[in-house]
Design a protein around this motif. Structure first.
Motif, PDB file in Angstrom:
ATOM      1  N   THR A  38       0.757  -1.081  -0.062  1.00  0.00           N
ATOM      2  CA  THR A  38       0.066  -0.109   0.131  1.00  0.00           C
ATOM      3  C   THR A  38       0.790   1.339  -0.074  1.00  0.00           C
ATOM      4  O   THR A  38       0.591   2.398  -0.724  1.00  0.00           O
ATOM      5  CB  THR A  38      -0.985  -0.068   1.074  1.00  0.00           C
ATOM      6  OG1 THR A  38      -1.804  -1.201   1.262  1.00  0.00           O
ATOM      7  CG2 THR A  38      -1.973   1.176   1.256  1.00  0.00           C
ATOM      8  N   ARG A  41       2.002   1.793  -3.397  1.00  0.00           N
ATOM      9  CA  ARG A  41       1.128   2.570  -4.405  1.00  0.00           C
ATOM     10  C   ARG A  41       0.410   3.571  -4.024  1.00  0.00           C
ATOM     11  O   ARG A  41       0.089   4.617  -4.954  1.00  0.00           O
ATOM     12  CB  ARG A  41      -0.099   1.337  -4.254  1.00  0.00           C
ATOM     13  CG  ARG A  41      -1.225   1.586  -4.959  1.00  0.00           C
ATOM     14  CD  ARG A  41      -2.251   0.597  -5.025  1.00  0.00           C
ATOM     15  NE  ARG A  41      -2.700   0.263  -3.768  1.00  0.00           N
ATOM     16  CZ  ARG A  41      -3.664   0.897  -2.962  1.00  0.00           C
ATOM     17  NH1 ARG A  41      -4.291   1.907  -3.455  1.00  0.00           N
ATOM     18  NH2 ARG A  41      -4.091   0.542  -1.776  1.00  0.00           N
ATOM     19  N   VAL A  42       0.541   4.194  -2.741  1.00  0.00           N
ATOM     20  CA  VAL A  42      -0.220   5.400  -2.238  1.00  0.00           C
ATOM     21  C   VAL A  42       0.617   6.478  -1.778  1.00  0.00           C
ATOM     22  O   VAL A  42       0.503   7.468  -2.428  1.00  0.00           O
ATOM     23  CB  VAL A  42      -1.122   4.877  -1.005  1.00  0.00           C
ATOM     24  CG1 VAL A  42      -1.750   6.206  -0.590  1.00  0.00           C
ATOM     25  CG2 VAL A  42      -2.323   3.818  -1.447  1.00  0.00           C
ATOM     26  N   GLN A  87      -9.236   0.984   6.243  1.00  0.00           N
ATOM     27  CA  GLN A  87      -8.525   1.005   4.829  1.00  0.00           C
ATOM     28  C   GLN A  87      -6.985   1.008   5.194  1.00  0.00           C
ATOM     29  O   GLN A  87      -6.659   2.083   5.639  1.00  0.00           O
ATOM     30  CB  GLN A  87      -8.849   1.991   4.001  1.00  0.00           C
ATOM     31  CG  GLN A  87     -10.491   1.702   3.530  1.00  0.00           C
ATOM     32  CD  GLN A  87     -10.614   0.696   2.293  1.00  0.00           C
ATOM     33  OE1 GLN A  87      -9.565   0.046   1.992  1.00  0.00           O
ATOM     34  NE2 GLN A  87     -11.801   0.545   1.743  1.00  0.00           N
ATOM     35  N   PRO A  88      -6.132   0.208   4.719  1.00  0.00           N
ATOM     36  CA  PRO A  88      -4.724   0.095   4.887  1.00  0.00           C
ATOM     37  C   PRO A  88      -4.131   1.340   3.992  1.00  0.00           C
ATOM     38  O   PRO A  88      -3.151   1.863   4.635  1.00  0.00           O
ATOM     39  CB  PRO A  88      -4.267  -1.092   3.702  1.00  0.00           C
ATOM     40  CG  PRO A  88      -5.304  -1.993   4.018  1.00  0.00           C
ATOM     41  CD  PRO A  88      -6.466  -1.095   3.838  1.00  0.00           C
ATOM     42  N   ASP A  89      -4.808   2.056   3.258  1.00  0.00           N
ATOM     43  CA  ASP A  89      -4.391   3.276   2.350  1.00  0.00           C
ATOM     44  C   ASP A  89      -4.359   4.532   3.410  1.00  0.00           C
ATOM     45  O   ASP A  89      -3.379   5.175   3.780  1.00  0.00           O
ATOM     46  CB  ASP A  89      -5.601   3.784   1.192  1.00  0.00           C
ATOM     47  CG  ASP A  89      -5.690   2.817   0.313  1.00  0.00           C
ATOM     48  OD1 ASP A  89      -6.082   1.608   0.570  1.00  0.00           O
ATOM     49  OD2 ASP A  89      -5.361   3.043  -0.903  1.00  0.00           O
ATOM     50  N   ASN A 148      -9.806   9.071   0.968  1.00  0.00           N
ATOM     51  CA  ASN A 148      -9.656   7.700   1.358  1.00  0.00           C
ATOM     52  C   ASN A 148     -10.455   7.253   2.708  1.00  0.00           C
ATOM     53  O   ASN A 148     -10.900   6.287   2.632  1.00  0.00           O
ATOM     54  CB  ASN A 148      -8.234   7.098   1.339  1.00  0.00           C
ATOM     55  CG  ASN A 148      -7.681   6.849   0.192  1.00  0.00           C
ATOM     56  OD1 ASN A 148      -7.861   6.143  -0.807  1.00  0.00           O
ATOM     57  ND2 ASN A 148      -6.801   7.910  -0.142  1.00  0.00           N
TER      58      ASN A 148
END
Length: 329
Positions: A38, A41-42, A87-89, A148
């Motif tokens: 994550t 990606r984030v 959310q992991p984000d 998010n």
């Protein structure tokens, strides 16, 4: 020598909290790869797109990678404790924001008096105009959390954000010679309680009175544990904390941590509290190892960039040089 013996004794007396450590370790083993992916990606793209100076980009990325995993794992642990989904984000973004904001306050806010006002505008949800690339990264991370987050935070979270910034600015007094003990206590309590309330509020929108008090008390304890970790650095750079002046020791921190165990069970139930207490004991043990066996942390620092497990176990570097400190070569 006597102090080191006392610290080992404190770890032994706190072993009851470690009963849930196997469960916490299993959950961490499942979560660490998710958090690492994550982050890539984030958070990593925001850092790469915003920071053009290669050394600065590498330093910030390395620091935020470690802290995103650490804070993310703690927030997921709190989500399991309370039965809420996170959310992991949001978890990795919150970890990155916490690290970068703290470093901006410790560094740029001292070199540029207006930086404190700008960061206050960001946390106060007012018009924010970043003046440095690092501030731009922070703003983008904060706005990403807002996008998010599955729920709107309770008003108490916004109040805690403003309160945290006020206490962070007050913490500048820690560089004054002879800062009073009651001021140090106020700073430790204020920073720790507000920061932990914000992170837990991102997980659970509304906290009951007993849970809120517990969250704030745990935040103060975790802030003290962080001060224990940083005591040599703080003394070297003229920063006074309750730990650096000798008013608080690791046995005292451990005693406070043990006192939260029955409160966690009363609020959340014994089965849910057990793994969370195991995680808290691990943080206590990790702090002692990092402080008293620093060679282990230095050995893990470079490979931690490529391993989520080592990133969690390593101390990690500041994203930005602290005031009066030179960045490492």
């Amino acid at each position: 020598m006597q102090q080191k013996v006392a610290e080992v004794g404190a770890l032994v007396r706190s072993l009851g909290m470690a009963a849930g450590l196997p469960s916490a370790a299993r959950a961490a083993y499942r979560s660490l790869p998710v958090l690492a992916r994550t982050y890539e990606r984030v958070v990593a793209p925001l850092v790469a797109e915003t920071l053009t100076d290669p050394p600065e980009r590498a330093r910030v990325d390395s620091s935020l990678r470690v802290m995103s995993v650490k804070f993310g794992l703690a927030m997921l642990g709190y989500a399991r404790l309370t039965g809420h989904r996170l959310q992991p984000d949001v978890a990795v973004l919150a970890g990155a924001v916490t690290r970068l904001y703290d470093d901006l306050i410790d560094g740029d806010a001292d070199r540029d008096p207006a930086a404190g006002d700008r960061l206050g505008e960001l946390l106060g949800n007012r018009a924010f105009v970043p003046a440095t690339p690092a501030e731009l990264v922070l703003g983008r991370l904060v706005y990403a959390i807002e996008r998010n987050l599955a729920h709107r935070p309770d008003a108490s979270v916004f109040m805690a954000l403003v309160s945290l910034h006020e206490y962070q600015l007050l913490s500048r007094r820690q560089r004054e010679p002879g800062v009073p003990l009651d001021v140090l206590e106020k700073i430790t309590r204020g920073k720790g309680a507000a920061a932990h309330l914000i992170l837990c509020g991102l997980v659970k929108p509304r906290l009951g009175p007993a849970e809120r008090d517990l969250v704030m008390d745990l935040g103060e304890i975790l802030q003290s544990l962080d001060d224990y970790l940083d005591v040599e650095f703080d003394r070297e750079h003229g920063v006074t904390t309750l730990v650096s002046c000798g008013a608080l020791t690791l046995p005292g921190i451990a005693r406070r941590l043990r006192a939260t165990r029955p409160r966690l069970a009363a609020v959340h139930g014994g089965p849910a509290a057990r793994p969370y207490c195991g995680m808290l004991y691990f943080l206590l043990l990790q702090a002692w190892v990092s402080r008293r066996l620093p060679a282990l942390g230095r050995l893990a620092r470079r490979p931690a960039r490529h391993s989520a497990v080592l990133a969690f176990l390593s101390r990690g570097e500041d994203a930005l040089p602290a005031a009066g400190a030179e960045p490492p070569p």
